[in-house]
Design a protein around this motif. Structure first.
Motif, PDB file in Angstrom:
ATOM      1  N   LEU A  44       0.823  -1.204   0.000  1.00 23.89           N
ATOM      2  CA  LEU A  44       0.000   0.000   0.000  1.00 23.89           C
ATOM      3  C   LEU A  44       0.860   1.258   0.000  1.00 23.89           C
ATOM      4  O   LEU A  44       0.561   2.224  -0.719  1.00 23.89           O
ATOM      5  CB  LEU A  44      -0.924  -0.001   1.226  1.00 23.89           C
ATOM      6  CG  LEU A  44      -2.062  -1.023   1.205  1.00 23.89           C
ATOM      7  CD1 LEU A  44      -2.822  -1.002   2.534  1.00 23.89           C
ATOM      8  CD2 LEU A  44      -3.024  -0.745   0.047  1.00 23.89           C
ATOM      9  N   VAL A  45       1.916   1.252   0.797  1.00 20.95           N
ATOM     10  CA  VAL A  45       2.813   2.417   0.830  1.00 20.95           C
ATOM     11  C   VAL A  45       3.461   2.621  -0.538  1.00 20.95           C
ATOM     12  O   VAL A  45       3.539   3.745  -1.048  1.00 20.95           O
ATOM     13  CB  VAL A  45       3.886   2.246   1.924  1.00 20.95           C
ATOM     14  CG1 VAL A  45       4.947   3.336   1.811  1.00 20.95           C
ATOM     15  CG2 VAL A  45       3.251   2.275   3.304  1.00 20.95           C
ATOM     16  N   ALA A  78       2.312   1.582  -3.491  1.00 23.84           N
ATOM     17  CA  ALA A  78       1.311   1.961  -4.493  1.00 23.84           C
ATOM     18  C   ALA A  78       0.878   3.414  -4.348  1.00 23.84           C
ATOM     19  O   ALA A  78       0.585   4.080  -5.350  1.00 23.84           O
ATOM     20  CB  ALA A  78       0.100   1.044  -4.387  1.00 23.84           C
ATOM     21  N   LEU A  79       0.859   3.917  -3.115  1.00 26.30           N
ATOM     22  CA  LEU A  79       0.329   5.255  -2.885  1.00 26.30           C
ATOM     23  C   LEU A  79       1.386   6.355  -2.907  1.00 26.30           C
ATOM     24  O   LEU A  79       1.065   7.503  -3.240  1.00 26.30           O
ATOM     25  CB  LEU A  79      -0.400   5.300  -1.535  1.00 26.30           C
ATOM     26  CG  LEU A  79      -1.659   4.426  -1.416  1.00 26.30           C
ATOM     27  CD1 LEU A  79      -2.187   4.457   0.015  1.00 26.30           C
ATOM     28  CD2 LEU A  79      -2.734   4.895  -2.382  1.00 26.30           C
ATOM     29  N   THR A  80       2.623   6.019  -2.557  1.00 24.14           N
ATOM     30  CA  THR A  80       3.613   7.094  -2.342  1.00 24.14           C
ATOM     31  C   THR A  80       4.933   6.912  -3.079  1.00 24.14           C
ATOM     32  O   THR A  80       5.801   7.781  -2.980  1.00 24.14           O
ATOM     33  CB  THR A  80       3.924   7.236  -0.842  1.00 24.14           C
ATOM     34  OG1 THR A  80       4.593   6.050  -0.382  1.00 24.14           O
ATOM     35  CG2 THR A  80       2.651   7.431  -0.031  1.00 24.14           C
ATOM     36  N   GLN A  87       6.900   7.656   4.368  1.00 23.34           N
ATOM     37  CA  GLN A  87       6.602   6.269   4.037  1.00 23.34           C
ATOM     38  C   GLN A  87       6.742   5.365   5.259  1.00 23.34           C
ATOM     39  O   GLN A  87       5.949   4.420   5.435  1.00 23.34           O
ATOM     40  CB  GLN A  87       7.517   5.797   2.908  1.00 23.34           C
ATOM     41  CG  GLN A  87       7.179   6.423   1.559  1.00 23.34           C
ATOM     42  CD  GLN A  87       8.182   6.096   0.484  1.00 23.34           C
ATOM     43  OE1 GLN A  87       9.375   5.895   0.763  1.00 23.34           O
ATOM     44  NE2 GLN A  87       7.732   6.052  -0.762  1.00 23.34           N
ATOM     45  N   LEU A 101       3.618   5.921   7.291  1.00 23.36           N
ATOM     46  CA  LEU A 101       2.473   5.293   6.650  1.00 23.36           C
ATOM     47  C   LEU A 101       2.506   3.774   6.813  1.00 23.36           C
ATOM     48  O   LEU A 101       1.476   3.140   7.045  1.00 23.36           O
ATOM     49  CB  LEU A 101       2.438   5.648   5.158  1.00 23.36           C
ATOM     50  CG  LEU A 101       1.753   6.959   4.777  1.00 23.36           C
ATOM     51  CD1 LEU A 101       1.855   7.185   3.274  1.00 23.36           C
ATOM     52  CD2 LEU A 101       0.299   6.970   5.219  1.00 23.36           C
TER      53      LEU A 101
END
Length: 289
Positions: free
Chosen positions: A229-230, A232-234, A255, A258
């Motif tokens: 998730l980290v 994919a998002l950042t 990161q 997160l």
């Protein structure tokens, strides 16, 4: 007037914690390797035994101390042995490995509970919850002992610090893992026998087994899910290029924060779902004659 007596589970927890702390201190001070088994056993069994004692205080009258002892020790060992054999032969590193772990470990615990309680009289839902939790905590205790020993043995020799850190982490997580999941399955299993007097394989039990296995798999894989998730998002273009070349880039402070939020938050969400599910199963026992 005499003060109110502490419940048995509180006495076990306080006494065991003091003994464990004393064992940690003496082991570090003396470097006496003979104390390592005591340290491993106390740290691995304290929380599971405490919760079994608490569950015993909420039991139906049909459940005896001997039954709990048998389910904790025999059920826990059967579960660990069965899971070890099946995971060794059936599982291989893959994205779905933790799904297999959940299905196998919840399956062997359910089978152990089924075998050890099939002749029990008065199979109520609440008895199933207590006995299921007992098998789960037995599994957790023996598994934690293995993790503690693995943490102790490092390439640089014996690491008492790693052993203690592992026992603290496993002890804190123990109430929200195997004991909780198998408690749910135990209630669902015993619900199949509430009227007929014998266990039956029903659609509700199968769905419950699959659901508990999914919670188990999500719990085990939450670290990897948080990393994904980290990323994919950042992730930045530079980080993606390094990943593509087989390098692991250094994460930013954002990161790291997160990742902690996703991993801990995800674990809390899974635990809350399981607790609400267990509450529903426990309350359903009131309505079964």
């Amino acid at each position: 007037m005499a003060g109110r007596r502490r419940p048995a589970w509180a006495v076990i927890l306080i006494t065991g914690l003091l003994l464990w702390l004393a064992t940690v201190a003496v082991t570090f001070l003396t470097a006496n390797a003979n104390l390592v088994p005591t340290l491993v056993l106390l740290g691995s069994f304290l929380v599971p035994v405490t919760f079994v004692a608490w569950a015993y205080s909420h039991r139906d009258e049909v459940i005896t101390v001997e039954a709990l002892f048998r389910l904790f020790v025999v059920g826990g060992i059967l579960g660990v042995l069965g899971a070890s054999i099946l995971e060794s032969y059936l599982l291989h590193p893959s994205a779905w490995m933790f799904v297999g772990v959940g299905l196998i470990e919840e399956g062997v615990k359910l089978v152990a509970l089924w075998l050890l309680t099939r002749h029990l009289a008065g199979k109520s839902v609440r008895s199933g919850v207590v006995l299921g939790a007992t098998v789960g905590f037995g599994f957790a205790a023996f598994e934690s002992a293995g993790y503690a020993l693995n943490a102790l043995i490092t390439v640089d020799g014996l690491s008492l610090r790693a052993l203690v850190e592992t026992e603290i982490l496993r002890g804190l997580l123990a109430p929200f893992g195997h004991g909780l999941w198998t408690a749910i399955l135990g209630g669902l299993l015993f619900a199949t026998a509430s009227r007929a007097g014998r266990f039956r394989l029903t659609g509700a039990l199968v769905l419950g087994y699959l659901g508990v296995s999914l919670l188990h798999a999500l719990w085990d894989s939450m670290h990897g899910i948080a990393v994904y998730l980290v990323y994919a998002l950042t992730s930045t273009a530079r980080q993606q290029a390094l990943f593509a070349q087989g390098w692991i880039p250094r994460p930013t402070d954002e990161q790291v924060h997160l990742f902690t939020l996703f991993s801990i938050g995800g674990t809390i969400v899974i635990t809350l779902i399981a607790l609400l599910w267990l509450r529903r199963v426990w309350r359903s026992g009131r309505h079964v004659s």
